[in-house]
Write an enzyme that holds these catalytic residues in place. Sequence first.
Site, PDB file in Angstrom:
ATOM      1  N   LYS A 117     -21.066 -40.405 -14.078  1.00 27.90           N
ATOM      2  CA  LYS A 117     -20.450 -39.195 -13.536  1.00 27.90           C
ATOM      3  C   LYS A 117     -20.316 -38.112 -14.597  1.00 27.90           C
ATOM      4  CE  LYS A 117     -18.060 -40.733  -9.417  1.00 27.90           C
ATOM      5  NZ  LYS A 117     -16.833 -40.691  -8.612  1.00 27.90           N
ATOM      6  N   LYS A 199     -31.458 -46.020  -0.888  1.00 23.97           N
ATOM      7  CA  LYS A 199     -30.532 -46.315   0.196  1.00 23.97           C
ATOM      8  C   LYS A 199     -30.064 -45.024   0.867  1.00 23.97           C
ATOM      9  CE  LYS A 199     -26.224 -46.748  -2.368  1.00 23.97           C
ATOM     10  NZ  LYS A 199     -25.126 -47.582  -2.813  1.00 23.97           N
ATOM     11  N   LYS A 202     -25.718 -39.401   1.432  1.00 25.87           N
ATOM     12  CA  LYS A 202     -25.581 -37.994   1.794  1.00 25.87           C
ATOM     13  C   LYS A 202     -26.331 -37.080   0.831  1.00 25.87           C
ATOM     14  CE  LYS A 202     -20.962 -37.765  -0.292  1.00 25.87           C
ATOM     15  NZ  LYS A 202     -20.556 -38.964  -0.840  1.00 25.87           N
TER      16      LYS A 202
END
Length: 335
Positions: A117, A199, A202
């Site tokens: 992140k 996979k 969004k």
Amino acid sequence: MEGQETKKVMLSGIQPSGKLHLGNYLGPLQHWPRMIEDFDCYFFLADLHTITVRQEPADLRRQTLELLASYIACGLDPEKCTLFIQSHVHQHAELAWVLNCYTMFGELSRMTQFKDKAAKHAENVNAGLFTYPVLMASDILLYQPDYVPVGDDQKQHVELCRDVANRFNGVYGDVLRVPEPYIAKVGARIRSLNMPDTKMSKSIPEGCVYLLDRPEDIARKFKRAVTDSDTERCVRYDPERKPGVANLIQIYAAATGKTYEEVEQEFDGKGYGAFKPAVGEAVIETLRPIREETERLLKDKAYLESVYRAGAEKASYIAEKTLRKVYKKVGFVQR
Ligand code: TRP
């Protein structure tokens, strides 16, 4: 029948950072309604976690309620489990402060999700992003659960939670129950409709079917789904050579309860032109009641409010007991 108090406790948090999609539903979510029968379950919307990445306030608020409504629509009956919003239970942030003092800088530096992140949001590597696993440990330990269901991406955080709890217990005696990770029955691993080697997520919107998508959008996404360039254009389950078709078979099987063989037979001799819309139809029908119920619940603000208020009240009661114990152990004067 087993009594409520003899059930094992299970807890999980979900970040309200996006919308639910078909991969979430056909994966773990579909099994949750059964889990709430077998366990004393706590599910919360982890909004404190979500602001480690910058959010649009109105979106965060809307997504939190939307997710709550969707969970209820998917079968998480608030009469049978505890549903709440993390920021409504102030004990999470308070225990996190204490546990920050029992977690090492080096340990947090090794968290792979932090490294990922931090690289992805290089302009906002804030302290919350760094100490997020400590907040997660607090979320868990406040409720003394037996199990925490985890996906691969959260395993390391649950391990850290166990290490911190053991460290704390090592100093003060048996204060915090050390939870076990619970490897849930995975269900189907659904892949992106237009990039079947990754996979469904969004971050690839065209290949992603959301729980609240309108039927015409779902139909369009399935019509455009990638199949393969195999010369033998048949509906056969071969994830190696035909990942796109295998993904569609998996979706159709999960949506209809059929086996892969039954799906292959049903479309034997028919081309992808018949198969793709059929999968779309099956998904539309699977999601229709969930979407309709979610929309109905979202209009019933008073009901949603009653659910999250009751959830927070029950959660705080339990969380407060743990927090008191911890405060006493570390030497804070009782008020
Ligand atoms: N970190 C989890 C995620 O990003 C969400 C979460 C927060 C959680 N607190 C938790 C999960 C406690 C399980 C238990 O998906």
